[in-house]
Write a protein that holds these residues in place. Structure first.
Motif, short mmCIF file in Angstrom:
data_model
loop_
_atom_site.label_atom_id
_atom_site.label_comp_id
_atom_site.label_asym_id
_atom_site.label_seq_id
_atom_site.Cartn_x
_atom_site.Cartn_y
_atom_site.Cartn_z
N ALA A 35 0.81 -1.22 0.00
CA ALA A 35 0.00 0.00 0.00
C ALA A 35 0.84 1.27 0.00
CB ALA A 35 -0.92 0.00 1.22
N ARG A 36 2.09 1.20 0.42
CA ARG A 36 2.88 2.42 0.65
C ARG A 36 3.01 3.27 -0.60
NH1 ARG A 36 9.20 2.14 1.93
NH2 ARG A 36 9.10 1.50 -0.26
N ASP A 37 3.43 2.68 -1.71
CA ASP A 37 3.65 3.46 -2.92
C ASP A 37 2.36 4.08 -3.44
OD1 ASP A 37 6.31 2.82 -2.75
OD2 ASP A 37 6.23 1.23 -4.27
N VAL A 38 1.25 3.35 -3.31
CA VAL A 38 -0.03 3.89 -3.75
C VAL A 38 -0.42 5.09 -2.89
CG1 VAL A 38 -2.48 3.39 -4.09
CG2 VAL A 38 -0.78 1.63 -4.58
N LEU A 39 -0.24 4.97 -1.59
CA LEU A 39 -0.56 6.08 -0.69
C LEU A 39 0.32 7.29 -1.00
CD1 LEU A 39 -0.90 4.13 2.70
CD2 LEU A 39 -2.75 5.08 1.33
N ALA A 40 1.61 7.04 -1.23
CA ALA A 40 2.54 8.14 -1.51
C ALA A 40 2.16 8.87 -2.79
CB ALA A 40 3.97 7.61 -1.61
N ALA A 41 1.69 8.11 -3.81
CA ALA A 41 1.31 8.72 -5.08
C ALA A 41 0.12 9.66 -4.92
CB ALA A 41 0.97 7.63 -6.09
N HIS A 42 -0.63 9.50 -3.85
CA HIS A 42 -1.77 10.36 -3.58
C HIS A 42 -1.47 11.38 -2.47
CE1 HIS A 42 -4.97 8.45 -6.06
NE2 HIS A 42 -4.13 7.42 -6.00
N GLY A 43 -0.20 11.57 -2.19
CA GLY A 43 0.19 12.58 -1.22
C GLY A 43 0.24 12.12 0.21
N LEU A 44 -0.02 10.84 0.46
CA LEU A 44 -0.01 10.31 1.83
C LEU A 44 1.37 9.73 2.14
CD1 LEU A 44 -3.56 8.71 1.80
CD2 LEU A 44 -2.84 10.70 3.13
N THR A 45 2.36 10.59 2.20
CA THR A 45 3.71 10.19 2.58
C THR A 45 3.82 10.21 4.10
OG1 THR A 45 4.51 12.47 2.55
CG2 THR A 45 4.63 11.23 0.47
N PRO A 46 4.83 9.55 4.67
CA PRO A 46 4.98 9.56 6.13
C PRO A 46 5.04 10.97 6.71
CG PRO A 46 6.40 7.89 5.18
CD PRO A 46 5.82 8.66 4.02
N ASP A 47 5.82 11.85 6.09
CA ASP A 47 5.94 13.21 6.62
C ASP A 47 4.62 13.96 6.54
OD1 ASP A 47 8.59 12.90 7.31
OD2 ASP A 47 9.36 13.76 5.44
N ALA A 48 3.91 13.80 5.41
CA ALA A 48 2.65 14.51 5.23
C ALA A 48 1.60 14.03 6.23
CB ALA A 48 2.14 14.33 3.80
N VAL A 49 1.53 12.71 6.42
CA VAL A 49 0.54 12.16 7.35
C VAL A 49 0.89 12.56 8.78
CG1 VAL A 49 -0.47 10.05 8.29
CG2 VAL A 49 -0.03 10.24 5.83
N ALA A 50 2.18 12.44 9.14
CA ALA A 50 2.60 12.80 10.49
C ALA A 50 2.31 14.27 10.78
CB ALA A 50 4.09 12.51 10.67
N GLU A 51 2.59 15.14 9.82
CA GLU A 51 2.34 16.57 10.02
C GLU A 51 0.86 16.85 10.16
OE1 GLU A 51 3.24 20.89 7.87
OE2 GLU A 51 4.03 19.05 7.01
N ALA A 52 0.05 16.17 9.34
CA ALA A 52 -1.39 16.41 9.35
C ALA A 52 -2.03 16.01 10.68
CB ALA A 52 -2.06 15.67 8.20
N ILE A 53 -1.50 14.97 11.32
CA ILE A 53 -2.07 14.52 12.59
C ILE A 53 -1.31 15.08 13.79
CG2 ILE A 53 -2.93 12.41 11.52
CD1 ILE A 53 -0.76 10.85 12.95
N GLY A 54 -0.31 15.91 13.50
CA GLY A 54 0.44 16.53 14.59
C GLY A 54 1.35 15.57 15.32
N ALA A 55 1.79 14.53 14.62
CA ALA A 55 2.68 13.54 15.25
C ALA A 55 4.12 13.91 14.97
CB ALA A 55 2.39 12.15 14.71
N PRO A 56 4.96 14.04 15.99
CA PRO A 56 6.37 14.32 15.76
C PRO A 56 7.05 13.13 15.12
CG PRO A 56 6.01 13.77 18.06
CD PRO A 56 4.64 13.87 17.42
N ARG A 57 8.07 13.38 14.35
CA ARG A 57 8.87 12.29 13.79
C ARG A 57 9.78 11.81 14.91
NH1 ARG A 57 7.01 9.76 10.57
NH2 ARG A 57 8.70 9.38 9.08
N ALA A 58 9.25 10.89 15.69
CA ALA A 58 9.87 10.50 16.96
C ALA A 58 11.15 9.71 16.75
CB ALA A 58 8.88 9.67 17.79
N ALA A 59 12.01 9.78 17.76
CA ALA A 59 13.20 8.95 17.78
C ALA A 59 12.79 7.50 17.95
CB ALA A 59 14.12 9.37 18.93
N PRO A 60 13.62 6.56 17.52
CA PRO A 60 13.28 5.15 17.66
C PRO A 60 12.96 4.79 19.10
CG PRO A 60 15.23 5.40 16.27
CD PRO A 60 14.94 6.76 16.86
#
Length: 208
Positions: A44-69
């Motif tokens: 599903a990842r590549d399909v989501l990315a093609a529609h703008g649902l990249t990890p950074d975009a989704v994380a920013e939209a939901i206010g989730a920080p790009r957390a450390a491991p």
């Protein structure tokens, strides 16, 4: 129900658990599954990315920080995942073989027909959770919306005449669930849901 999940679909569930832990979430919600789907190396990842649902975009939209491991999953967590039919050791071995020893441990949240009633399957599996972070006595558990997504993923697989539940089915289920946070996220990013559904279904047919 969980025995139907393919390896990439099970990896998405594991990644969602680690993601919620790193975010300090009180429960797993559909948007967390969507974020994990956008991050993991799944169908599903590549399909989501093609529609703008990249990890950074989704994380920013939901206010989730790009957390450390986060810290690696422990024995109680592995037992809880086994109650879902997910063998954490097998997933670790496969990831180690592909990406090198310890790859999953360091990844954190940034990398992954029985005839029974569908709704009962999900409820029964939830009740059977072992103690641990994801179990009855744990810290992060599946919320109502996330359980609904897992239930709908089975329905999506059946609708497409698939004997397995793949990551595309989970993504389709996220789109299908009536979750306000998901609707707001898709609206914020300007996602054409109908087109995204069509592309996910097409990817699923090619993967079958």
């Amino acid at each position: 129900m969980f025995e139907r999940f393919t390896r990439d679909a099970r990896t998405v569930v594991v990644s969602t658990q680690e993601l919620c832990r790193s975010l300090g979430a009180d429960e797993i919600r559909p948007v967390h599954l969507l974020l994990a789907l956008s991050e993991d190396d799944s169908g599903a990842r590549d399909v989501l990315a093609a529609h703008g649902l990249t990890p950074d975009a989704v994380a920013e939209a939901i206010g989730a920080p790009r957390a450390a491991p986060s810290a690696p999953l422990g024995d109680d967590d592995a037992a809880a995942l086994r109650s879902l039919g997910i063998d954490l050791d097998a997933i670790r071995a496969a990831v180690d073989k592909q990406f090198g020893e310890g790859a999953l441990e360091g990844a954190g949240s940034t990398p992954g027909a029985t005839g029974r009633d569908d709704e009962t399957d999900v409820e029964d599996d939830e009740e059977d959770f072992a103690p641990g972070r994801f179990g009855v006595g744990g810290h992060v558990r599946f919320g109502r919306g996330a359980k609904k997504v897992l239930e709908l993923s089975l329905r999506e697989a059946i609708r497409q005449h698939s004997r397995e539940i793949r990551s595309e089915h989970i993504a389709l289920a996220v789109l299908r669930t009536d979750d306000e946070a998901v609707r707001m996220l898709l609206g914020t990013l300007g996602v054409d849901v109908r087109a995204l559904r069509a592309d996910l279904e097409g990817r699923g047919r090619r993967s079958a």
